[in-house]
Design a protein around this motif. Structure first.
Motif, mmCIF file in Angstrom:
data_model
loop_
_atom_site.group_PDB
_atom_site.id
_atom_site.type_symbol
_atom_site.label_atom_id
_atom_site.label_comp_id
_atom_site.label_asym_id
_atom_site.label_seq_id
_atom_site.Cartn_x
_atom_site.Cartn_y
_atom_site.Cartn_z
ATOM 1 N N PHE A 1 3.723 -1.768 -11.605
ATOM 2 C CA PHE A 1 3.944 -1.105 -10.199
ATOM 3 C C PHE A 1 3.378 0.272 -10.558
ATOM 4 C CE2 PHE A 1 6.123 1.488 -7.278
ATOM 5 C CZ PHE A 1 6.143 0.765 -6.248
ATOM 6 N N LEU A 2 3.488 0.957 -11.675
ATOM 7 C CA LEU A 2 2.827 2.317 -11.596
ATOM 8 C C LEU A 2 1.212 2.255 -11.729
ATOM 9 C CD1 LEU A 2 5.377 4.025 -13.992
ATOM 10 C CD2 LEU A 2 5.351 4.394 -11.404
ATOM 11 N N VAL B 1 -0.505 -7.243 -7.966
ATOM 12 C CA VAL B 1 0.136 -6.232 -9.043
ATOM 13 C C VAL B 1 0.740 -7.118 -10.309
ATOM 14 C CG1 VAL B 1 2.256 -4.796 -9.193
ATOM 15 C CG2 VAL B 1 1.014 -5.009 -6.801
ATOM 16 N N PRO C 1 6.388 7.086 -6.806
ATOM 17 C CA PRO C 1 6.277 5.844 -7.119
ATOM 18 C C PRO C 1 7.581 5.418 -8.161
ATOM 19 C CG PRO C 1 4.205 6.562 -7.046
ATOM 20 C CD PRO C 1 4.857 7.790 -6.893
ATOM 21 N N PHE D 1 -4.356 0.623 -3.399
ATOM 22 C CA PHE D 1 -3.161 1.005 -2.947
ATOM 23 C C PHE D 1 -3.189 2.443 -1.918
ATOM 24 C CE2 PHE D 1 0.556 4.075 -3.733
ATOM 25 C CZ PHE D 1 1.593 3.348 -3.488
ATOM 26 N N LEU D 2 -4.292 3.079 -2.564
ATOM 27 C CA LEU D 2 -4.274 4.483 -1.800
ATOM 28 C C LEU D 2 -5.071 4.273 -0.454
ATOM 29 C CD1 LEU D 2 -5.230 6.609 -4.897
ATOM 30 C CD2 LEU D 2 -3.093 6.529 -3.622
ATOM 31 N N THR E 1 -0.007 1.563 -8.017
ATOM 32 C CA THR E 1 -0.272 2.808 -7.473
ATOM 33 C C THR E 1 -1.424 3.655 -7.614
ATOM 34 O OG1 THR E 1 1.157 3.982 -9.031
ATOM 35 C CG2 THR E 1 2.161 2.775 -7.127
ATOM 36 N N LYS E 2 -2.172 3.416 -8.758
ATOM 37 C CA LYS E 2 -3.256 4.174 -8.984
ATOM 38 C C LYS E 2 -4.690 3.532 -8.746
ATOM 39 C CE LYS E 2 -0.986 6.329 -13.053
ATOM 40 N NZ LYS E 2 -0.831 6.396 -14.320
ATOM 41 N N PHE F 1 4.473 1.700 1.418
ATOM 42 C CA PHE F 1 6.013 2.250 0.787
ATOM 43 C C PHE F 1 6.329 3.546 1.394
ATOM 44 C CE2 PHE F 1 4.252 -0.455 -3.001
ATOM 45 C CZ PHE F 1 5.151 -1.590 -2.710
ATOM 46 N N LYS F 2 5.624 4.535 1.731
ATOM 47 C CA LYS F 2 6.006 5.722 2.187
ATOM 48 C C LYS F 2 6.782 5.454 3.494
ATOM 49 C CE LYS F 2 2.650 9.275 0.577
ATOM 50 N NZ LYS F 2 1.419 10.157 1.100
ATOM 51 N N SER G 1 0.894 -1.078 -0.198
ATOM 52 C CA SER G 1 -0.063 -0.222 -0.075
ATOM 53 C C SER G 1 1.013 1.200 -0.036
ATOM 54 C CB SER G 1 -0.925 -0.072 1.317
ATOM 55 O OG SER G 1 -0.144 0.156 2.636
ATOM 56 N N GLN G 2 0.232 2.338 -0.461
ATOM 57 C CA GLN G 2 0.981 3.807 -0.221
ATOM 58 C C GLN G 2 1.540 3.721 1.208
ATOM 59 O OE1 GLN G 2 -1.364 7.272 -0.734
ATOM 60 N NE2 GLN G 2 -0.074 7.854 -1.927
#
Length: 488
Positions: free
Chosen positions: A319-320, A306, A247, A328-329, A323-324, A230-231, A226-227
């Motif tokens: 991967f990109l 993914v 990302p 993920f968010l 992230t959308k 990764f953050k 998730s975001q």
């Protein structure tokens, strides 16, 4: 697992230094970046696929990657073509030098397998049996055993298919092993409680519940992939501002071999921070085996969300796109192992029944072996007793028997006293054995000797009248006594 994944997880990591791959440069605002330590000079760790032919697989990949033509074909061939064997046919265009090295690799691998087969046979007690290596090599499907000398297209095709199939089942086998580990651990705990009295059992149960609570008391675990997750890596591992999370930059930072893909090992490395929230090797309540299972669960979860083409690799494009997505968010909470028991009550019951049956079988075998031992000891005692009897018989058989009666000859010059004592019976039989008018019986007769010098020797003197007793019979000459009594 796909052949492409094998090449990227095994080969490209192993060949970072050989191919001189460098990390892709990243444009960052250096006023907001804490420059991480330079790790480019550190060699990449070897990737172990867990297969029993892992070394052979990696060495084949190593040599194939050195061929420019084959490496280009690898990166330009899709997964379906690889599975259909089209990539294997490109082996015909590999350089002669690489083919020679592949031939030597195969010969070494066949020799290794033959050594293993012979060692296994020796352990099983078949030292005197002939080994049919061709028949036994059939169980190793990743090479063509009919041709043990050269590496051909069929060898590469078999290696691709075997590795793909084996790696696809590898995670499943790991899960089964972990399930057995957990059930064994719980079973041993229950058996230990049975050996305690009421007070000890209560104390042990309280300690167990306390350890469970301590293990569950940890910071919140972010949803893998998730975001937020990764953050956190971006901030704590990379030393970057979470507000500047990007990302694409994140992907390039953690694509450690720079091949444009996240392989399974690179993904698992991203979950280390999350796992450290739950597990500490210094804590009694934390099990490091469970930590590796948790890491495996996280990696499988991210791959399922993914990896759209199911090649067990995550490309930059995949991967990109991920992230959308909403997952993920705004991900759901992540349930850890303590919230998801690895086995059901039914599986635990079947497992304990299996253990009970195994224990009964072992006890029966132990009993049979003890009976065999007792029987062998009884037979040994019988053999020892028979041996003693035989030895006694041999001793008695070798002993010299004593004569029932002894004859004592008269001294020289003495007459037979039996004639002077009435009632004493004269031994006429002995006297009859003495021939009349005989010469010295201790010497051979002349007629019995072969012709020679003895013919000139004087003959033995004749017996005198003094040797004749009063009864008119001839008494034995003293030399005659010596002959009959052995010289006594």
């Amino acid at each position: 697992m796909s052949w492409r994944q094998i090449f990227h997880t095994s080969c490209l990591v192993l060949l970072v230094q050989l191919l001189c791959l460098e990390a892709v440069p990243i444009s960052l605002d250096k006023t907001k970046v804490n420059q991480p330590e330079d790790k480019a000079s550190e060699p990449s760790p070897s990737v172990d696929t867990g297969l029993h032919y892992d070394r052979y697989l990696r060495e084949v990949i190593d040599f194939l990657e050195k061929d420019q033509h084959f490496r280009e074909k690898l990166h330009n061939t899709d997964m379906e073509d690889i599975k259909m064997g089209k990539l294997a046919k490109e082996l015909d265009f590999v350089s002669h030098h690489v083919r020679t090295q592949l031939d030597e690799l195969k010969r070494q691998e066949v020799s290794r397998l033959r050594t293993l087969i012979k060692a296994k046979q020796d352990i099983e007690g078949g030292n005197d049996m002939a080994v049919d290596h061709q028949a036994l090599l059939k169980q190793f499907e990743y090479l063509n055993h009919m041709n043990p000398h050269t590496f051909e297209v069929v060898d590469l095709d078999r290696l691709i298919k075997s590795a793909t199939n084996d790696l696809e089942n590898y995670d499943k086998e790991r899960h089964e092993e972990f399930k057995k580990y957990e059930m064994t651990k719980d079973h041993e705990r229950r058996e230990h409680l049975k050996t305690l009295d009421d007070g000890g059992r209560k104390k042990e149960e309280e300690h167990y519940e306390e350890m469970k609570k301590k293990h569950a008391d940890h910071p919140k675990v972010n949803h893998p992939g998730s975001q937020n997750q990764f953050k956190e890596v971006w901030e704590e591992a990379d030393g970057l501002d979470p507000e500047d999370f990007d990302p694409k930059t994140f992907f390039k930072l953690h694509d450690s071999n720079g091949d444009g893909f996240f392989d399974e090992q690179e993904l698992e490395a991203l979950f280390t921070k999350e796992l450290e929230k739950i597990y500490d090797p210094t804590n009694e309540e934390d099990d490091m085996v469970e930590m590796e299972e948790e890491r495996l669960r996280m990696r499988e979860h991210v791959m399922s969300e993914v990896d759209t083409n199911k090649d067990r690799l995550v490309s930059l494009e995949e991967f990109l796109i991920a992230t959308k997505k909403k997952e993920f968010l705004e991900p759901d909470s992540w349930e850890t192992l303590e919230q998801n028991q690895a086995y059901t009550d039914e599986e635990m019951r079947e497992f304990e029944e299996h253990l009970t049956q195994q224990e009964e079988d072992l006890n029966q075998k132990a009993s049979d072996l003890q009976k065999q031992r007792d029987e062998l000891e009884r037979q040994q005692e019988q053999l020892n007793s028979q041996k003693v009897e035989l030895q006694q018989v041999q001793i008695e058989g070798n002993a010299i028997p004593e004569p029932r009666g002894e004859y004592h000859p008269l001294p020289p010059g003495h007459q037979d006293m039996s004639q002077n004592h009435p009632g004493m019976k004269q031994d006429n039989h002995f006297q009859n054995q003495i021939p009349h008018n005989t010469q010295d019986l201790s010497q051979p007769r002349l007629q019995d000797l072969p012709p020679g010098p003895h013919q000139n020797q004087p003959t033995q003197p004749q017996l005198s009248d003094e040797t004749i007793n009063t009864s008119g019979s001839m008494a034995p000459h003293p030399q005659t006594f010596a002959h009959w009594t052995g010289g006594i």
